[in-house]
Design a protein around this motif. Structure first.
Motif, PDB file in Angstrom:
ATOM      1  N   LEU A 137      -6.772   3.967  -5.759  1.00 57.29           N
ATOM      2  CA  LEU A 137      -6.942   2.516  -5.707  1.00 57.29           C
ATOM      3  C   LEU A 137      -5.940   1.888  -4.745  1.00 57.29           C
ATOM      4  N   ALA A 138      -4.702   2.360  -4.773  1.00 53.96           N
ATOM      5  CA  ALA A 138      -3.670   1.787  -3.901  1.00 53.96           C
ATOM      6  C   ALA A 138      -4.023   1.957  -2.424  1.00 53.96           C
ATOM      7  N   MET A 139      -4.734   3.017  -2.102  1.00 50.67           N
ATOM      8  CA  MET A 139      -5.123   3.254  -0.716  1.00 50.67           C
ATOM      9  C   MET A 139      -6.161   2.242  -0.222  1.00 50.67           C
ATOM     10  N   LEU A 140      -6.693   1.432  -1.137  1.00 48.12           N
ATOM     11  CA  LEU A 140      -7.655   0.393  -0.760  1.00 48.12           C
ATOM     12  C   LEU A 140      -6.971  -0.924  -0.401  1.00 48.12           C
ATOM     13  N   ILE A 141      -5.639  -0.996  -0.583  1.00 46.03           N
ATOM     14  CA  ILE A 141      -4.896  -2.203  -0.212  1.00 46.03           C
ATOM     15  C   ILE A 141      -4.713  -2.229   1.299  1.00 46.03           C
ATOM     16  N   PRO A 142      -5.028  -3.326   1.960  1.00 46.20           N
ATOM     17  CA  PRO A 142      -4.818  -3.397   3.416  1.00 46.20           C
ATOM     18  C   PRO A 142      -3.331  -3.473   3.752  1.00 46.20           C
ATOM     19  N   ARG A 143      -3.019  -3.186   4.984  1.00 45.98           N
ATOM     20  CA  ARG A 143      -1.605  -3.213   5.418  1.00 45.98           C
ATOM     21  C   ARG A 143      -1.030  -4.615   5.310  1.00 45.98           C
ATOM     22  N   HIS A 144      -1.869  -5.633   5.557  1.00 45.88           N
ATOM     23  CA  HIS A 144      -1.396  -7.014   5.493  1.00 45.88           C
ATOM     24  C   HIS A 144      -2.305  -7.823   4.565  1.00 45.88           C
ATOM     25  N   PRO A 145      -2.102  -7.756   3.254  1.00 45.52           N
ATOM     26  CA  PRO A 145      -2.967  -8.492   2.319  1.00 45.52           C
ATOM     27  C   PRO A 145      -2.850  -9.993   2.550  1.00 45.52           C
ATOM     28  N   ALA A 146      -3.969 -10.685   2.382  1.00 46.58           N
ATOM     29  CA  ALA A 146      -4.014 -12.140   2.536  1.00 46.58           C
ATOM     30  C   ALA A 146      -5.336 -12.620   1.947  1.00 46.58           C
ATOM     31  N   ARG A 157       0.826  -1.211   0.000  1.00 47.96           N
ATOM     32  CA  ARG A 157       0.000   0.000   0.000  1.00 47.96           C
ATOM     33  C   ARG A 157       0.857   1.256   0.000  1.00 47.96           C
ATOM     34  N   ARG A 158       1.786   1.361   0.916  1.00 52.03           N
ATOM     35  CA  ARG A 158       2.615   2.563   1.018  1.00 52.03           C
ATOM     36  C   ARG A 158       3.537   2.703  -0.192  1.00 52.03           C
ATOM     37  N   THR A 159       4.083   1.590  -0.645  1.00 52.49           N
ATOM     38  CA  THR A 159       5.015   1.647  -1.768  1.00 52.49           C
ATOM     39  C   THR A 159       4.320   2.110  -3.045  1.00 52.49           C
ATOM     40  N   LEU A 160       3.170   1.518  -3.349  1.00 53.63           N
ATOM     41  CA  LEU A 160       2.442   1.921  -4.548  1.00 53.63           C
ATOM     42  C   LEU A 160       1.931   3.358  -4.416  1.00 53.63           C
ATOM     43  N   GLY A 161       1.488   3.757  -3.220  1.00 53.16           N
ATOM     44  CA  GLY A 161       1.053   5.133  -3.027  1.00 53.16           C
ATOM     45  C   GLY A 161       2.167   6.121  -3.316  1.00 53.16           C
ATOM     46  N   PHE A 162       3.379   5.812  -2.851  1.00 54.95           N
ATOM     47  CA  PHE A 162       4.535   6.670  -3.116  1.00 54.95           C
ATOM     48  C   PHE A 162       4.827   6.739  -4.615  1.00 54.95           C
ATOM     49  N   GLU A 163       4.739   5.575  -5.285  1.00 50.00           N
ATOM     50  CA  GLU A 163       4.979   5.549  -6.736  1.00 50.00           C
ATOM     51  C   GLU A 163       4.003   6.456  -7.472  1.00 50.00           C
ATOM     52  N   TYR A 164       2.728   6.347  -7.148  1.00 42.29           N
ATOM     53  CA  TYR A 164       1.713   7.071  -7.915  1.00 42.29           C
ATOM     54  C   TYR A 164       1.765   8.577  -7.661  1.00 42.29           C
ATOM     55  N   ILE A 165       2.043   8.985  -6.431  1.00 39.15           N
ATOM     56  CA  ILE A 165       2.210  10.412  -6.170  1.00 39.15           C
ATOM     57  C   ILE A 165       3.399  10.947  -6.973  1.00 39.15           C
ATOM     58  N   GLY A 166       4.484  10.182  -7.009  1.00 38.35           N
ATOM     59  CA  GLY A 166       5.649  10.594  -7.784  1.00 38.35           C
ATOM     60  C   GLY A 166       5.331  10.728  -9.261  1.00 38.35           C
ATOM     61  N   LEU A 167       4.532   9.785  -9.789  1.00 34.67           N
ATOM     62  CA  LEU A 167       4.186   9.831 -11.212  1.00 34.67           C
ATOM     63  C   LEU A 167       3.261  10.999 -11.532  1.00 34.67           C
ATOM     64  N   VAL A 168       2.356  11.348 -10.619  1.00 32.60           N
ATOM     65  CA  VAL A 168       1.523  12.534 -10.833  1.00 32.60           C
ATOM     66  C   VAL A 168       2.405  13.762 -11.039  1.00 32.60           C
ATOM     67  N   LEU A 169       3.387  13.938 -10.159  1.00 27.32           N
ATOM     68  CA  LEU A 169       4.275  15.098 -10.246  1.00 27.32           C
ATOM     69  C   LEU A 169       5.115  15.068 -11.523  1.00 27.32           C
ATOM     70  N   VAL A 170       5.585  13.883 -11.907  1.00 29.69           N
ATOM     71  CA  VAL A 170       6.412  13.772 -13.106  1.00 29.69           C
ATOM     72  C   VAL A 170       5.609  14.113 -14.353  1.00 29.69           C
ATOM     73  N   PHE A 171       4.396  13.563 -14.480  1.00 29.03           N
ATOM     74  CA  PHE A 171       3.603  13.809 -15.677  1.00 29.03           C
ATOM     75  C   PHE A 171       3.146  15.268 -15.759  1.00 29.03           C
ATOM     76  N   LEU A 172       2.809  15.875 -14.630  1.00 29.01           N
ATOM     77  CA  LEU A 172       2.486  17.302 -14.651  1.00 29.01           C
ATOM     78  C   LEU A 172       3.690  18.118 -15.106  1.00 29.01           C
ATOM     79  N   SER A 173       4.865  17.698 -14.691  1.00 31.80           N
ATOM     80  CA  SER A 173       6.081  18.407 -15.090  1.00 31.80           C
ATOM     81  C   SER A 173       6.387  18.215 -16.569  1.00 31.80           C
ATOM     82  N   TYR A 174       6.077  17.029 -17.106  1.00 30.46           N
ATOM     83  CA  TYR A 174       6.208  16.843 -18.555  1.00 30.46           C
ATOM     84  C   TYR A 174       5.392  17.902 -19.306  1.00 30.46           C
TER      85      TYR A 174
END
Length: 410
Positions: free
Chosen positions: A385-394, A278-295
């Motif tokens: 969507l990533a924020m819907l992933i639980p901390r411990h998926p199973a 959850r945290r890793t994908l959230g970090f990725e997507y926030i980073g991509l928002v900033l990158v694409f806006l900068s493009y």
């Protein structure tokens, strides 16, 4: 006659003949052909076939059709083992890459691209399945990071050769394509002969699997495929069309990406294991928002080539964190669903890829910045969507709405 052994029996083999070693060998083989093709593609089609934005969009739509049809892997593995199919697909990718320059017309480029894409997408489908079957859940994030780094290292060697020799030896597109594709073919043929057939612990379902509880994984795959197309198709094309990058300059940019991957991919794998999907994908997507806006700022605000190049490298690095989607699915999946769901997920990932490049290619002719602003919106949806992933998926705890979430979150 093929030798069949279980993963437990494989522990008695020499290290270089074990399943993980085969995964690393395949991780080395595929990028050599695919990234040699990619590194030369924009210059090749512009110089040889006079492509514009609409043409490159059409090419990538054709390239993604086999990805959309990756669900066909389910029918093939009824008759052919996944390991064999993966290696045969590598051979097809290598051969098609090797002969790319023999077909310099629009029709020829589209045809050979289709063939190489069949090899690439069927290999990737099977490879993802084998990774999740052969790697233990606790080891998967770390090993996936190292596999990503290995692929980057193999591509680094190829790019160094292109960068050093392209102008020095006045290399032609034909020579480079033959060399890159040929190396992949040789490695794949060696793997066919040197390795036994490995039996995973759980027999795989060989029918299409669509389960309601996997819906979030499907949604992440769909958005990831749509967003990825904009980077793959238009980010590199921008560097050539707007800033006039030549082959050795584009290759240098790819080279920086590869060095970054070699250094950071193992750390990304560890980050997924430590912080969770959850945290890793959230970090990725926030980073991509900033990158694409900068493009978009590159066009609207007139930012120069250095800013564009930095954004390109950051863009590539953020996409490396997508390995968290694999580990998320591995944690929630029925082990027997891995192979068919890998095929279904690849098809879902490529739904937008079939029509998006053509449509965005036409939009590119009107406003390149709008293409990147649209990608930023897609990355924003992915973050939600990533924020819907639980901390411990199973199993039974696939999303924060699952019954098991309150207990698992504690």
């Amino acid at each position: 006659m093929a030798q069949y052994i279980t993963l437990e029996q494989a522990k008695d083999l020499p290290f270089w003949r074990r399943p993980v070693a085969l995964l690393f060998l395949m991780a080395l083989a595929m990028p050599i052909a695919f990234n040699t093709w990619s590194a030369l593609l924009n210059n090749f089609v512009i110089e040889v076939a006079d492509f514009d934005g609409a043409d490159i969009g059409l090419l990538h739509t054709v390239r993604e059709i086999p990805g959309f049809l990756a669900v066909g892997v389910i029918a093939i593995i009824i008759f052919v083992r996944e390991q064999v199919l993966g290696l045969v697909s590598l051979v097809l990718l290598g051969v098609a890459t090797a002969v790319t320059a023999w077909f310099p017309s629009m029709g020829g480029i589209l045809t050979i691209t289709m063939l190489s894409s069949i090899g690439f997408h069927y290999y990737e489908t099977v490879n993802q399945s084998l990774q999740l079957q052969w790697l233990k859940i606790e080891d998967a994030p770390r090993m996936l990071g190292w596999l990503l780094a290995a692929g980057s290292f193999a591509t680094l060697i190829a790019y160094l050769a292109i960068m050093a020799l392209w102008e020095t030896l006045s290399l032609s597109y034909n020579v480079v394509y033959l060399a890159g594709g040929g190396v992949t073919v040789v490695i794949a043929l060696f793997a066919m002969l040197a390795y036994p057939q490995f039996e995973a612990p759980t027999p795989q379902n060989k029918t299409m699997v669509l389960r309601r509880r996997y819906w979030l994984y499907y949604a992440l795959q769909f958005m990831g495929g749509a967003r990825r197309q904009i980077f793959v198709v238009f980010a590199g094309f921008m560097m050539v069309e707007r800033f006039g990058y030549e082959v050795h300059e584009i290759t240098t940019l790819y080279l920086i990406n590869l060095v970054a991957n070699i250094i950071f991919a193992p750390l990304m794998g560890r980050a997924v294991g430590y912080f969770g999907e959850r945290r890793t994908l959230g970090f990725e997507y926030i980073g991509l928002v900033l990158v694409f806006l900068s493009y978009g700022g590159v066009y609207y605000l007139g930012w120069g080539v250095v800013v564009a190049a930095i954004l390109y490298v950051l863009d590539h690095m953020f996409f490396g964190l997508a390995l968290a989607m694999k580990t998320y699915f591995q944690k929630i999946a029925d082990p027997a669903d891995i192979a068919p769901t890998a095929a279904v997920a690849f098809t879902i990932n490529h739904i937008a890829a079939v029509f998006l490049p053509v449509g965005l290619g036409l939009l590119w002719l009107v406003s390149p910045a709008a293409v990147f602003f649209l990608a930023a919106g897609m990355a924003g949806i992915s973050f939600c969507l990533a924020m819907l992933i639980p901390r411990h998926p199973a199993p039974g705890n696939e999303t924060i709405f699952s019954a098991g979430y309150p207990q698992a979150a504690q």
